[in-house]
Write an enzyme that holds these catalytic residues in place. Structure first.
Site, PDB file in Angstrom:
ATOM      1  N   GLU A   1      58.230  12.900   2.354  1.00 53.62           N
ATOM      2  CA  GLU A   1      59.517  13.411   2.842  1.00 53.62           C
ATOM      3  C   GLU A   1      60.654  12.440   2.522  1.00 53.62           C
ATOM      4  OE1 GLU A   1      59.322  14.716   6.900  1.00 53.62           O
ATOM      5  OE2 GLU A   1      57.746  16.156   6.455  1.00 53.62           O
TER       6      GLU A   1
ATOM      7  N   GLU B   1      51.059  18.206   4.844  1.00 56.25           N
ATOM      8  CA  GLU B   1      51.201  18.232   6.308  1.00 56.25           C
ATOM      9  C   GLU B   1      51.329  19.673   6.744  1.00 56.25           C
ATOM     10  OE1 GLU B   1      54.121  15.681   8.320  1.00 56.25           O
ATOM     11  OE2 GLU B   1      53.649  14.123   6.849  1.00 56.25           O
TER      12      GLU B   1
END
Ligand code: GAL
Length: 834
Positions: free
Chosen positions: A466, A540
């Site tokens: 991220e 994720e």
């Protein structure tokens, strides 16, 4: 200063040659104590001595020289070397008896008080919640300079003959910014809290002793947005080799499922003359049988390094798989004129991996849906100072649930985790901490690849998570391409991913082999249109939240329901994400955020005094939440039948309670006090549920395969406690100073029903060669001390982490637990050879 243990005179190489070959397949290299006898026998070619014991620890100060043992006084730290000016404890006569004796691994942050601490992450958006929540509210960081510097001191002596060898200290991980000082010399500074580092101490030793090793650790800054601990939280080793040797991570073995094996060895010559040597490599299977041998010659320049390539072929190769993770050991011996100079070993496995954009993932040619979890490294009671045995236990919990992949979020993991994954059959996504191609970033990445490329469990390198500022940009692509070039030069065999939460298809995408999706499932189909040939893994998924044993959201206490109902806006419940991933064959699989609760990031409340996350399938102690049984139902084939919630709702008689069953059976029939509440068919990847007005008694579920009942489970209303029980995850403890037993405490009523909401204070004590390393209960709002011997039960459970001491085999460890109103509970752990 404590003298090194003089009992053992066994050297590593002597151990290797004296042991039956089967011992070579043991996971760890032999751990030996230094020899200190005056007339030493001929020295072993290589010793790797675990340097975890007999340290002394004290807090320094980040802003006050006088409280930091004079470090930095008169700006003389770097003025002269070897004269003790760097800091007071670097001299041999410094009195450290008031310092705390500690063994490694050690996390000092977990022993600090909790405090509102808004240093680490400035709130980008105040609505995100309380920023100090991210790191678990320990009194560490710039606002707490008195708690943020740790000093470690250890005295040691060497053997006669060591002066002619190469001596290296290996640090597996120190959080963070550490300065290593030996005998008054500053030898190295290492900032990263996650990468291992080593330092050649050959020139700085006092061969006749004493040697004073100091490590100053500055944990004022963090590297992540989660609890990170502080201190020397992984192993330290002292490695003694001949001047001609294989340096750290100097062996790289690649095996193919055909049995073809290639080995690259780096041979180092730290002597002043050129050397002509043989490299003799013997390969042993798991049972210790020699299965191949190859010898090469090498010419080594004075002070030079050479690469030696060897190839071999195993006639009947045994593959590394999830069900049978066969590991081979390569033993590499450097010989010169018949004399052994060095022996080093490395484990490896033969396996083949393939990602496919349409069909997903294949291990050894067989299709496999990846299903697993992300994890940070901390555990209740010990923080990040997790002994290897506990890492192994944690991997096993997820393996037993049916998980087959573990992502090391978001940093280079403790190698013990990879060893456990190799041994148990668990795949790994191995991730570097920094997504950058600066010299520091590439050096961290190179360390990751060098250390981990022999582990068969590792199937993907992740270059970042991220990275919101760069993942969608041209700059991000340039950086990622530099990282890619480095990875491919060191390991062309594994694909590269990045865990992206936006911009899949843009920015750094072309640098990847496999796209990592963090959440954002609605972007998957658009991405496939842009990149139809790029495989996808859900790096994720979920981020669903639940608190173990709580069934009603409690805003005041900060608890979330343990039904599979709650997830933040970007996230999905367990059944929502898994049914989506399970239904799409082209998705290679997904990894839940997270397997275990961890300190920090207490979503959804994100405020004081919430000290740990609610994301885990298991809590911080590793006690399963109900959702564990959802995953277990759909991720493995043994029958599962689990009922929730508990049935202790005294005071709520007549109130409707939602009763859920997780099961992989065909149908479940529920009875309350022998009255059927109906049969329900279990939907694939789902659960069944009933609305049941509460009456005390017994809720029983029967699970059917076809029309046959194959399982039964019950929830009974528990009465008053009559018995305290403690159980251990293992029957014996190895007296190696490292082994760990997890003691579970709970209360039972006269009928043997566990009390599901009990919150009694439990006192643990023990006798024998062990100590209580810490306690926990999985309560995300508990401000009780971890470094203690008492703990309240949280929803019926508490845990003591019992760590072995080094001692003689024979004396058992007797653990006792007491609480008011019921007899004490006791259990005995046998002591096993270390
Ligand atoms: C992700 C992040 C994780 C963790 C998680 C919580 O965005 O990568 O580290 O913060 O969110 O849901």
């Amino acid at each position: 200063m404590k003298k090194p243990d003089r009992r053992s005179v066994l050297s590593a190489a002597a151990a290797l040659s004296a042991l039956p070959v089967s011992a070579l397949a043991a996971p760890k290299q032999p751990v030996v104590q230094p020899v200190t006898t005056a007339s030493a026998p001929s020295l072993a070619p290589r010793e790797r001595i675990l340097f975890d014991f007999d340290w002394r620890f004290a807090l320094g100060h980040a802003a006050d020289v006088n409280r930091d043992f004079g470090f930095g006084r008169d700006q003389k730290t770097y003025a002269k070397q070897g004269n003790g000016q760097v800091a007071e404890p670097s001299t041999a006569d410094f009195d450290d008896h008031l310092w705390q004796p500690v063994d490694l691994p050690h996390d000092w942050a977990v022993g600090l008080p909790f405090a509102r601490n808004d240093y680490f992450i400035p709130p980008q958006n105040p609505e995100d919640g309380d920023p100090g929540a991210g790191h678990g509210y320990k009194a560490i960081g710039r606002r707490f300079p008195e708690n943020s510097i740790g000093w470690y001191r250890k005295g040691f002596e060497l053997q006669p003959g060591d002066a002619d060898r190469v001596l290296t200290l290996e640090f597996d991980g120190v959080f963070r910014d550490s300065l290593v000082i030996l005998n008054g010399y500053v030898l190295t500074r290492h900032e990263s809290g996650y990468t291992p580092f080593s330092v050649d101490i050959t020139n700085y030793i006092n061969p006749q002793g004493p040697n004073i090793l100091l490590v100053r650790v500055d944990a004022s800054l963090g590297e992540g947005w989660f609890y990170e601990g502080a201190g020397i939280y992984r192993h330290v080793w002292l490695v003694k080799t001949d001047k001609v040797h294989v340096p750290q991570w100097g062996l790289c073995v690649r095996g193919e499922t055909s049995g073809a094996i290639s080995l690259e060895a780096t041979l180092k010559n730290a002597s002043a003359s050129p050397r002509a040597v043989d490299l003799v490599t013997d390969i042993y299977d798991r049972e210790g049988r020699a299965v191949a041998s190859v010898t090469s010659t090498a010419q080594l320049d004075a002070y030079g390094e050479s690469q030696v390539s060897q190839a071999s072929h195993l006639a009947a190769p045994k593959l590394w798989s999830l069900d049978d993770p066969h590991l081979y050991t390569a033993r590499c011996e450097i010989r010169e004129a018949g004399k052994t100079l060095d022996v080093s070993t490395v484990r490896f496995g033969l396996r083949d991996i393939r990602f496919d954009a349409k069909e997903g993932f294949f291990l050894n040619g067989k299709w496999l849906k990846l299903r697993g979890a992300n994890n940070h490294e901390d555990h209740a009671g010990v923080g990040t100072g997790v002994p290897d045995a506990l890492h192994h236990w944690r991997v096993k919990q997820l393996k037993d649930m049916g998980a087959n992949i573990w992502r090391c979020a978001h940093n280079m993991p403790n190698e013990a985790i990879l060893e456990a994954c190799d041994e148990l059959g668990m795949l790994v996504i191995d991730e570097t901490r920094l997504m950058t191609a600066t010299p520091e970033g590439l050096s961290q990445l190179a360390t990751l690849i060098h250390r981990d490329r022999n582990h068969p469990s590792v199937i993907l390198w992740s270059i970042g998570n991220e990275e919101t500022a760069q993942q969608g940009t041209e700059r991000g692509l340039k950086i990622a391409l530099d990282m890619r070039r480095l990875i491919k030069s060191l390991d062309p065999t594994r694909p590269i991913t990045a865990a992206m939460n936006h911009y899949q298809g843009q920015g750094l995408t072309p640098a990847l082999d496999v796209m990592g999706f963090n959440y954002h499932e609605s972007s998957i189909e658009p991405f496939r249109k842009l990149y139809p040939d790029m495989p996808i893994v859900g790096t994720e998924t979920a981020s669903a939240v639940s608190t173990r044993g709580e069934y009603v959201r409690d805003e005041v206490k900060g608890y979330v329901r343990a039904y599979d109902l709650d997830a933040p806006s970007y996230a999905l419940t367990a059944s929502a994400w898994w049914s989506l991933y399970d239904a799409k064959p082209y998705l290679a699989g997904g990894l839940v955020w997270t397997g275990f609760d961890y300190r920090g990031e207490p979503t959804p409340f994100n405020r004081w005094p919430e000290i740990s996350s609610h994301f885990g399938i298991l809590d911080t102690c590793g006690f399963p939440k109900d959702i564990y049984y959802y995953y277990k139902s759909w991720w493995q084939s043994a029958p599962v039948l689990h009922l929730l919630p508990h049935w202790n709702w005294t005071g709520s008689e007549g109130k409707t309670i939602d009763v859920w069953a997780y099961s992989n059976l065909d149908k479940v029939e529920l009875f309350l006090n022998k009255r059927s509440l109906g049969v329900q068919s279990v939907p694939k990847d789902g659960h069944v549920q009933w609305s049941v007005p509460f009456t005390p008694g017994e809720l029983v579920a029967y699970g059917f395969k076809g029309d046959k009942v194959v399982m039964k489970t019950a929830r009974r209303t528990a009465g008053p406690a009559t018995r305290l029980s403690i159980t251990s995850d293992r029957a014996g403890l190895r007296t190696d100073g490292q082994d760990v037993a997890l003691i579970r405490a709970e209360l039972f009523d006269a009928q043997g029903t566990a009390l599901p909401t009990a919150d009694n204070l439990i006192h643990f004590s023990l006798s024998g060669p062990a100590r209580i390393a810490g306690v926990g209960n999985g309560n995300p709002t508990s401000l009780e001390a971890d470094k203690a011997s008492s703990r309240h039960l949280f929803n019926g459970l508490a845990q003591a982490v019992v760590r072995a001491r080094r001692g003689s085999v024979g004396a058992p460890v007797i653990v006792t637990a007491t609480t008011d109103g019921v007899p004490a509970a006791r259990l005995t752990l046998t002591s096993l050879p270390g």
